[in-house]
Design a protein around this motif. Structure first.
Motif, PDB file in Angstrom:
ATOM      1  N   UNK A 249     -14.555  -2.021   5.463  1.00  0.00           N
ATOM      2  CA  UNK A 249     -15.341  -1.939   6.703  1.00  0.00           C
ATOM      3  C   UNK A 249     -16.800  -1.587   6.414  1.00  0.00           C
TER       4      UNK A 249
ATOM      5  N   UNK B 109      -4.038  -8.385   1.784  1.00  0.00           N
ATOM      6  CA  UNK B 109      -3.301  -8.983   2.914  1.00  0.00           C
ATOM      7  C   UNK B 109      -2.291  -8.026   3.536  1.00  0.00           C
ATOM      8  N   UNK B 110      -2.718  -6.789   3.795  1.00  0.00           N
ATOM      9  CA  UNK B 110      -1.844  -5.801   4.424  1.00  0.00           C
ATOM     10  C   UNK B 110      -2.457  -5.462   5.777  1.00  0.00           C
ATOM     11  N   UNK B 111      -1.641  -5.545   6.834  1.00  0.00           N
ATOM     12  CA  UNK B 111      -2.180  -5.389   8.178  1.00  0.00           C
ATOM     13  C   UNK B 111      -2.576  -3.949   8.454  1.00  0.00           C
ATOM     14  N   UNK B 112      -1.929  -3.012   7.809  1.00  0.00           N
ATOM     15  CA  UNK B 112      -2.291  -1.596   7.922  1.00  0.00           C
ATOM     16  C   UNK B 112      -2.370  -1.020   6.518  1.00  0.00           C
ATOM     17  N   UNK B 113      -3.461  -0.381   6.186  1.00  0.00           N
ATOM     18  CA  UNK B 113      -3.651   0.135   4.833  1.00  0.00           C
ATOM     19  C   UNK B 113      -4.748   1.187   4.893  1.00  0.00           C
ATOM     20  N   UNK B 114      -4.400   2.457   4.685  1.00  0.00           N
ATOM     21  CA  UNK B 114      -5.408   3.520   4.749  1.00  0.00           C
ATOM     22  C   UNK B 114      -5.581   4.227   3.401  1.00  0.00           C
ATOM     23  N   UNK B 115      -5.257   3.512   2.320  1.00  0.00           N
ATOM     24  CA  UNK B 115      -5.384   4.113   0.980  1.00  0.00           C
ATOM     25  C   UNK B 115      -6.844   4.126   0.544  1.00  0.00           C
ATOM     26  N   UNK B 116      -7.428   5.309   0.419  1.00  0.00           N
ATOM     27  CA  UNK B 116      -8.841   5.415   0.036  1.00  0.00           C
ATOM     28  C   UNK B 116      -9.743   5.260   1.245  1.00  0.00           C
ATOM     29  N   UNK B 117     -11.043   5.418   1.012  1.00  0.00           N
ATOM     30  CA  UNK B 117     -12.025   5.277   2.101  1.00  0.00           C
ATOM     31  C   UNK B 117     -12.025   3.848   2.643  1.00  0.00           C
ATOM     32  N   UNK B 118     -12.524   3.683   3.874  1.00  0.00           N
ATOM     33  CA  UNK B 118     -12.542   2.362   4.524  1.00  0.00           C
ATOM     34  C   UNK B 118     -13.703   1.521   3.985  1.00  0.00           C
TER      35      UNK B 118
ATOM     36  N   UNK C 211       2.005 -14.620   5.994  1.00  0.00           N
ATOM     37  CA  UNK C 211       1.292 -13.357   6.237  1.00  0.00           C
ATOM     38  C   UNK C 211       0.208 -13.532   7.299  1.00  0.00           C
TER      39      UNK C 211
ATOM     40  N   UNK D  70      -3.618   9.475   2.579  1.00  0.00           N
ATOM     41  CA  UNK D  70      -3.251   9.793   1.201  1.00  0.00           C
ATOM     42  C   UNK D  70      -3.004  11.293   1.051  1.00  0.00           C
TER      43      UNK D  70
ATOM     44  N   UNK E 186     -13.083  -6.971  12.679  1.00  0.00           N
ATOM     45  CA  UNK E 186     -11.704  -6.816  13.125  1.00  0.00           C
ATOM     46  C   UNK E 186     -10.759  -7.809  12.447  1.00  0.00           C
TER      47      UNK E 186
ATOM     48  N   UNK F 192     -11.242  -4.798  -2.587  1.00  0.00           N
ATOM     49  CA  UNK F 192     -11.042  -3.790  -1.545  1.00  0.00           C
ATOM     50  C   UNK F 192     -10.055  -4.354  -0.527  1.00  0.00           C
TER      51      UNK F 192
ATOM     52  N   UNK G  49      -7.618 -11.964   8.560  1.00  0.00           N
ATOM     53  CA  UNK G  49      -6.452 -11.881   9.445  1.00  0.00           C
ATOM     54  C   UNK G  49      -6.544 -13.017  10.446  1.00  0.00           C
TER      55      UNK G  49
ATOM     56  N   UNK H 219      -2.797   6.875  -5.881  1.00  0.00           N
ATOM     57  CA  UNK H 219      -3.865   6.042  -5.292  1.00  0.00           C
ATOM     58  C   UNK H 219      -4.499   5.087  -6.310  1.00  0.00           C
TER      59      UNK H 219
ATOM     60  N   UNK I  43       0.834  -1.198   0.000  1.00  0.00           N
ATOM     61  CA  UNK I  43       0.000   0.000   0.000  1.00  0.00           C
ATOM     62  C   UNK I  43       0.872   1.253   0.000  1.00  0.00           C
TER      63      UNK I  43
ATOM     64  N   UNK J 183     -15.115   4.808  -4.419  1.00  0.00           N
ATOM     65  CA  UNK J 183     -14.786   5.912  -3.512  1.00  0.00           C
ATOM     66  C   UNK J 183     -15.508   7.195  -3.936  1.00  0.00           C
TER      67      UNK J 183
ATOM     68  N   UNK K   1      -9.009  11.186  -1.982  1.00  0.00           N
ATOM     69  CA  UNK K   1      -9.643  10.264  -2.947  1.00  0.00           C
ATOM     70  C   UNK K   1      -9.829  10.921  -4.323  1.00  0.00           C
TER      71      UNK K   1
ATOM     72  N   UNK L 173       0.098   3.871   1.623  1.00  0.00           N
ATOM     73  CA  UNK L 173       0.031   4.476   2.961  1.00  0.00           C
ATOM     74  C   UNK L 173      -0.573   3.510   3.972  1.00  0.00           C
ATOM     75  N   UNK L 174       0.178   3.258   5.023  1.00  0.00           N
ATOM     76  CA  UNK L 174      -0.280   2.347   6.064  1.00  0.00           C
ATOM     77  C   UNK L 174      -1.011   3.046   7.185  1.00  0.00           C
TER      78      UNK L 174
END
Lengths: 455, 455
Positions: free
Chosen positions: B193, B181-190, B103, A416, B161, B178, B211, A424, A409, A436, A455, A411-412
């Motif tokens: 979730x 397999x990345x434990x932290x990823x904030x690229x784009x809206x969630x 992973x 962004x 979670x 969407x 996970x 992105x 990614x 998005x 976004x 950004x973790x």
């Protein structure tokens, strides 16, 4: 936009809420990303209450003025870069907190700093886990906007895992309550989760209900140095497959030396990598974990391994890791990266970054929340040197492309913002981009909330 | 809709995928909520691959035919109730799984049962925590649709979670990936979730990246009986403020007696409440926790307290708790509630439910994931007795109103489905309802995905 229109907003809000002093405006143009393309805002608005935020958004909607929500201004991706002729809506004056020990929740306004939240809940014997390295200067509202992480994420998760409810003000000024102090609640869509990490593009968070934990146990710490990054990365995978460390941090040779320059702790300047790991499992279990990690480090080829159950001794190494960013920053200006990869690609990412550094002739130090595969390559450059600045910017993009190529990614945990937006689509693809945008259009049809960000 | 149109879909899919046999259709009309208003579907479609789901959704969009996604049909809120003239899209044939130990993730198709996922990952020495009581018969896709909980949530959280990534097919047939397999990823809206817990109203999940954790430690268990619900509820609050139990379950007098009728374990038939608590902290720490909880139970006025570090002995009590639903079900048909409240309101909720039971002259047993404030009042009625059935349905609504009045939720982990939809607006309010609908319209403008469910 006319001055008459702004005057209308001024009269609607308590005196001093709308600021137009040019010197003050200038200080709100950028966040810590120091976006060179930052605009000059029309005004900075510093509301104290949800109702005032509603008034601002109603006015902005009516006048089609873009609004950039801003926390403490510590963002590293330009999520709070000001826009020419727009408003900067700073939440810094919204600082209330109330702690409920029985439900183990805190209701917090967004302007409180992360460290202030931690402190306030600790006074009630409780713990708010998320711990960005910037926890002493970043706001809880900003943490929610970016879904911030930190060092303890490897065991305790990220900000979204602690957000039970939100009050948000939408583009049109409507204030909506989402979720609340209920530990499990699946009534309606997961909108609380949607707003966490939305970087101010969907609404302005004016109140947060946080889930708290009983206090963390005193950790046992193990530190190891390696003469190869691969050896350290292999150890990470072995450890996380077996136990749940409460911290698993990585520093490369550049970071080790930068820290040693400043702190003179006797770190091994010849090491290629250093790991700082901890377990907060209680009593003997924590010591067992430390022993296990020490053994894994040794078997992976560590040149030196040091374990301690003394909290102060352990904290010294954690402080060294936290100090890595300022220490490297002493070498020049920083472009602070935040790329993540699936764990097995960690060594490839680091070696790829080394190649980029050599090719672009810039110093790049890699520190990482290694247990999460989340790395912070720190690109050092001299802003007075235009050619080097250009090369640093090329490296910045190439590192993101490298990460995406490794299944990672861009950004973790930083978001962004504006700096990473051009990359992105390359990560998430056109269909996810369109999804998005559909959500964004549904919630902010006039695109007045932080346009150009995220976004 | 014409038969010619359906014939088109039949030819697009592998033989046997589209089912129109009336007997089979009848068996897909209801889930375990046994919604009396269930319709008769036009067809049941059982695709094997994402591409087939895409073909179904493209066809449904073109022909404006509603689609009800269905997992294993164990839902308790009528989220999979069939619609007259619509399709039921069952994911039961989508059963692939691959586990990546490095992973610590599993890529799973939605038709696999929760227990099958647990088993497959356990073979690789890993653990998938979420454990709804129905884990042996509910599908992982259904778990994602409802953001399912379970007994271990109190320490380990809920389904969302553990969801790192999804592949979803949208209303128009577009397949979108969407997360990953990345434990932290904030690229784009969630967006990952957002889809978790959306009960099939926003898209059809065709693949999930989960996970996983290292295996759970063997728990120590403590069981206590009380002569008042308040005493048990007070103990819950004291415990969760200090430690993190791995289980904290509650059964009322009706449940205790129903279980004792069947299992003859020697449970105290005179007790008003029984708690089953556990800690999986390792070694001495787990035993310390059990000792602490035993002391809290005693001080709260427990009539009997029993602790064990023997896993089989502990599991017998957990099994008794899990058996409470079938045991109470032996007394009649059930309306299975799922209301939650902030922890301090737990005793008020239980006593309020008792009052409703007395007033409506129906038996109601309360079991609860007490540590989360999530309760399952089980309303027992005889469906042959129309007056009693009507009284049971009144009680069902009154319990939700009671929970909302106590600051709670109408559903903690089962979902809103069709049965609880009339009560949703009362909980979340008109502005949050409108926000739900805006998202729904943005993603499914023709309202063909599970119309009438959830929102």
């Amino acid at each position: 936009m006319t001055n008459a229109a702004l005057a209308e907003l001024v009269t609607e809000l308590p005196e001093g809420t709308v600021v137009t002093d040019p010197d003050i405006l200038a200080s709100y143009r950028q966040d810590r990303a120091a976006d060179p393309n930052a605009g000059m805002p029309l005004a900075v608005v510093r509301p104290h209450r949800t109702e005032e935020v509603q008034a601002v958004m109603r006015w902005a909607s009516a006048n089609k003025v873009p609004v950039v929500p801003r926390g403490a201004g510590t963002g590293l991706s330009g999520g709070a870069t000001a826009i020419d002729g727009g408003l900067v809506l700073s939440t810094e004056k919204m600082r209330d907190i109330s702690v409920d020990t029985v439900t183990r929740t805190a209701v917090v306004q967004p302007g409180l700093l992360n460290a202030e939240v931690k402190k306030a809940v600790a006074e009630h014997g409780l713990w708010y886990p998320p711990d960005p390295s910037s926890f002493e200067i970043c706001s809880i509202g900003g943490n929610i906007a970016t879904n911030a992480g930190g060092l303890c994420c490897v065991k305790y998760g990220v900000t979204t895992d602690y957000v039970l409810g939100l009050q948000v003000v939408l583009a049109d000024g409507t204030a909506v309550r989402l979720g609340g102090p209920r530990l499990k609640d699946v009534a309606g869509l997961s909108l609380t989760k949607l707003f966490v990490g939305s970087e101010g593009t969907l609404g302005v968070v004016t109140e947060v209900t946080l889930r708290l934990l009983p206090p963390q146990n005193s950790p046992c710490t193990v530190v190891a140095t390696f003469d190869s990054v691969e050896a350290a990365a292999n150890a990470v995978v072995t450890i996380t497959g077996k136990i749940r460390p409460s911290m698993l941090e990585f520093m490369d040779s550049v970071a080790i030396n930068a820290v040693e320059d400043k702190l003179k702790m006797g770190l091994d300047r010849n090491a290629a990598a250093m790991m700082v790991a901890a377990s907060d499992d209680r009593g003997a279990a924590g010591a067992d974990d430390t022993e296990f990690m020490a053994r894994v480090f040794s078997e992976a080829g560590a040149t030196e391994v040091f374990s301690t159950s003394d909290p102060d001794e352990g904290e010294a190494f954690v402080a060294a890791r936290r100090f890595a960013i300022p220490a490297v920053e002493a070498k020049g200006s920083l472009l602070l990266e935040d790329v993540g990869v699936p764990l097995p690609a960690l060594a490839d990412l680091v070696s790829g970054v080394e190649k980029i550094a050599a090719q672009r002739e810039v110093m790049i130090s890699v520190i990482a929340h290694a247990g999460d595969g989340n790395t912070h390559p720190l690109i050092v450059f001299d802003p007075a040197d235009e050619a080097m600045t250009a090369r640093a910017q090329l490296a910045f993009g190439e590192i993101m492309e490298l990460a995406v190529g490794l299944g990672g990614t861009i950004t973790g945990e930083h978001g962004v913002g504006r700096l990473k937006r051009p990359w992105l689509a390359n990560q998430i693809g056109p269909d996810a981009m369109e999804l998005n945008h559909r959500i964004k259009r549904a919630l902010d049809p006039d695109n007045i909330l932080n346009p150009g960000a995220a976004i």
